[in-house]
Design an enzyme around this catalytic site. Structure first.
Site, PDB file in Angstrom:
ATOM      1  N   GLY A   1     -12.285   5.848   0.134  1.00 61.65           N
ATOM      2  CA  GLY A   1     -11.026   5.854   0.541  1.00 61.65           C
ATOM      3  C   GLY A   1     -10.055   6.063  -0.316  1.00 61.65           C
TER       4      GLY A   1
ATOM      5  CE1 TYR B   1      -6.979  -3.976   7.627  1.00 57.38           C
ATOM      6  CE2 TYR B   1      -6.138  -6.222   7.334  1.00 57.38           C
ATOM      7  CZ  TYR B   1      -6.382  -4.756   6.817  1.00 57.38           C
ATOM      8  OH  TYR B   1      -6.261  -4.661   5.626  1.00 57.38           O
TER       9      TYR B   1
HETATM   10  P1  NAD Z   1      -3.967   3.337   2.984  1.00 56.00           P
HETATM   11  O1  NAD Z   1      -3.962   3.789   4.280  1.00 56.00           O
HETATM   12  O2  NAD Z   1      -2.893   3.977   2.169  1.00 56.00           O
HETATM   13  O3  NAD Z   1      -5.347   4.153   2.301  1.00 56.00           O
HETATM   14  C1  NAD Z   1      -6.589   3.952   3.054  1.00 56.00           C
HETATM   15  C2  NAD Z   1      -7.467   5.095   2.588  1.00 56.00           C
HETATM   16  O4  NAD Z   1      -8.669   4.912   3.390  1.00 56.00           O
HETATM   17  C3  NAD Z   1      -6.920   6.505   2.949  1.00 56.00           C
HETATM   18  O5  NAD Z   1      -7.096   7.177   1.739  1.00 56.00           O
HETATM   19  C4  NAD Z   1      -7.753   7.030   3.963  1.00 56.00           C
HETATM   20  O6  NAD Z   1      -7.991   8.304   4.034  1.00 56.00           O
HETATM   21  C5  NAD Z   1      -9.201   6.328   3.665  1.00 56.00           C
HETATM   22  N1  NAD Z   1     -10.139   6.238   4.781  1.00 56.00           N
HETATM   23  C6  NAD Z   1      -9.722   5.564   5.958  1.00 56.00           C
HETATM   24  N2  NAD Z   1     -10.739   5.986   7.182  1.00 56.00           N
HETATM   25  C7  NAD Z   1     -11.808   6.742   6.261  1.00 56.00           C
HETATM   26  C8  NAD Z   1     -12.930   6.778   6.479  1.00 56.00           C
HETATM   27  N3  NAD Z   1     -13.663   6.861   7.829  1.00 56.00           N
HETATM   28  N4  NAD Z   1     -13.787   7.363   5.507  1.00 56.00           N
HETATM   29  C9  NAD Z   1     -13.136   7.452   4.110  1.00 56.00           C
HETATM   30  N5  NAD Z   1     -12.005   7.134   3.814  1.00 56.00           N
HETATM   31  C10 NAD Z   1     -11.274   6.753   4.928  1.00 56.00           C
HETATM   32  O7  NAD Z   1      -4.193   1.994   2.771  1.00 56.00           O
HETATM   33  P2  NAD Z   1      -4.100   1.190   1.494  1.00 56.00           P
HETATM   34  O8  NAD Z   1      -2.972  -0.049   1.691  1.00 56.00           O
HETATM   35  O9  NAD Z   1      -4.193   1.840   0.425  1.00 56.00           O
HETATM   36  O10 NAD Z   1      -5.493   0.223   1.878  1.00 56.00           O
HETATM   37  C11 NAD Z   1      -6.612   0.516   1.146  1.00 56.00           C
HETATM   38  C12 NAD Z   1      -7.533  -0.644   1.441  1.00 56.00           C
HETATM   39  O11 NAD Z   1      -6.763  -2.273   0.982  1.00 56.00           O
HETATM   40  C13 NAD Z   1      -7.821  -1.055   2.730  1.00 56.00           C
HETATM   41  O12 NAD Z   1      -9.101  -1.491   2.944  1.00 56.00           O
HETATM   42  C14 NAD Z   1      -6.882  -2.056   3.238  1.00 56.00           C
HETATM   43  O13 NAD Z   1      -7.427  -2.661   4.477  1.00 56.00           O
HETATM   44  C15 NAD Z   1      -6.894  -3.051   2.248  1.00 56.00           C
HETATM   45  N6  NAD Z   1      -5.704  -3.782   2.290  1.00 56.00           N
HETATM   46  C16 NAD Z   1      -4.303  -3.457   2.076  1.00 56.00           C
HETATM   47  C17 NAD Z   1      -3.108  -3.953   2.172  1.00 56.00           C
HETATM   48  C18 NAD Z   1      -1.882  -3.672   1.933  1.00 56.00           C
HETATM   49  O14 NAD Z   1      -0.789  -4.519   2.281  1.00 56.00           O
HETATM   50  N7  NAD Z   1      -1.505  -2.343   1.861  1.00 56.00           N
HETATM   51  C19 NAD Z   1      -3.346  -5.444   2.210  1.00 56.00           C
HETATM   52  C20 NAD Z   1      -4.828  -5.975   2.221  1.00 56.00           C
HETATM   53  C21 NAD Z   1      -5.812  -4.926   2.338  1.00 56.00           C
END
Ligand code: NAD
Length: 246
Positions: free
Chosen positions: A8, A154
């Site tokens: 991702g 989630y």
């Molecule tokens: P984001 O939505 O910007 O990025 C998520 C990425 O995952 C995207 O590039 C998307 O295309 C990819 N993705 C989704 N489904 C997919 C699949 N089936 N196969 C391949 N790729 C896939 O989100 P983010 O904030 O950058 O999140 C990244 C990670 O961090 C996630 O696991 C999220 O749960 C975790 N996270 C984020 C936060 C936050 O505050 N942003 C907090 C805690 C955890």
């Protein structure tokens, strides 16, 4: 040169991790969801990684799909010769209160956030075992540690990742493979940009540092966990939340 596979990685935290590890000198395998827009974004991330003088290639796969992960891991191994680190970052949200949570939204989040981590470790661990080294970092969340209203799916997926991380650390420690998790709090990314200003303000009240985190502040901890400096760290969950809970 050591190679890392980041899932991702076309945007947000994943893209930032890919770029940071490229800066650290890793060749980078950038996984992206199989859509044209994700492909284009991943190509741009690869370009930025190459600016650090490393090799960077993009790999299309829906990581919730077992067979797609198997094919991707095989191709990454053939392309780079090794997979020294794996960062399971791909994730989605389908928020709703428990009472209104639809079965398909529950299942979708479990498939992308949790099953993907199994899929990826299933195929990458044998590669790391043969190499006699490797490091895995799974991206969990504070929702997995403390729960969060509207995120029963989630938080279940992110809590599961923590259990999986500790189990894999115990199973593969003797093979010189480390497995750790990071649990980000509220980080500035497209995932959180969609939240209302009201909700964002309420969330910040609980954060000791009184600000959102930046993706770079997640990437720097991941960088440490895959480095030699963290060679005796395994089975740990590092919370990166600006002091959400102490
Ligand atoms: P984001 O939505 O910007 O990025 C998520 C990425 O995952 C995207 O590039 C998307 O295309 C990819 N993705 C989704 N489904 C997919 C699949 N089936 N196969 C391949 N790729 C896939 O989100 P983010 O904030 O950058 O999140 C990244 C990670 O961090 C996630 O696991 C999220 O749960 C975790 N996270 C984020 C936060 C936050 O505050 N942003 C907090 C805690 C955890």
């Amino acid at each position: 040169m050591a190679a890392v596979l980041v899932t991702g990685a076309s945007q947000g935290i994943g893209a930032c991790i890919a770029k940071r590890l490229a800066k650290d000198g890793f060749d980078v395998a950038i996984n992206h969801y199989p859509s044209e827009s994700d492909r284009e974004k991943a190509l741009a991330v690869a370009e930025e990684c190459r600016a650090f003088g490393v090799r960077a290639e993009i790999f299309s796969a829906d990581v919730s799909k077992f067979a797609e992960c198997e094919d991707m891991v095989k191709t990454v191994k053939e392309t780079f010769g090794s997979i020294d680190a794996l960062v399971n970052n791909a994730g989605i949200t389908r928020d709703n209160l428990m009472a209104r949570m639809k079965e398909e939204d529950y299942d979708a989040v479990i498939a992308v956030n949790q099953k993907s981590v199994y899929n990826m470790m299933k195929f990458v661990c044998p590669v790391m075992m043969k190499q006699k080294h490797g490091s895995i970092v799974n991206v969990s969340s504070v929702a997995g540690l403390y729960g969060n209203p509207g995120q029963v799916n989630y938080s279940a997926s992110k809590a599961a990742i923590i259990g999986m991380t500790k189990t894999v650390a115990k199973e593969y420690g003797r093979k010189n493979i480390t497995c750790n998790a990071v649990a980000p709090g509220f980080i500035h990314t497209p995932m959180t940009d969609v939240l209302s200003e009201d909700l964002k303000a309420k969330m910040l009240d609980a954060v000791a540092l009184r600000r959102y985190g930046e993706p770079e502040e997640i990437a720097s901890v991941v960088s440490f966990l895959v480095s030699e400096d963290a060679s005796y760290v395994t089975g740990q969950v590092i919370e990166i939340s600006g002091g959400l809970s102490m």
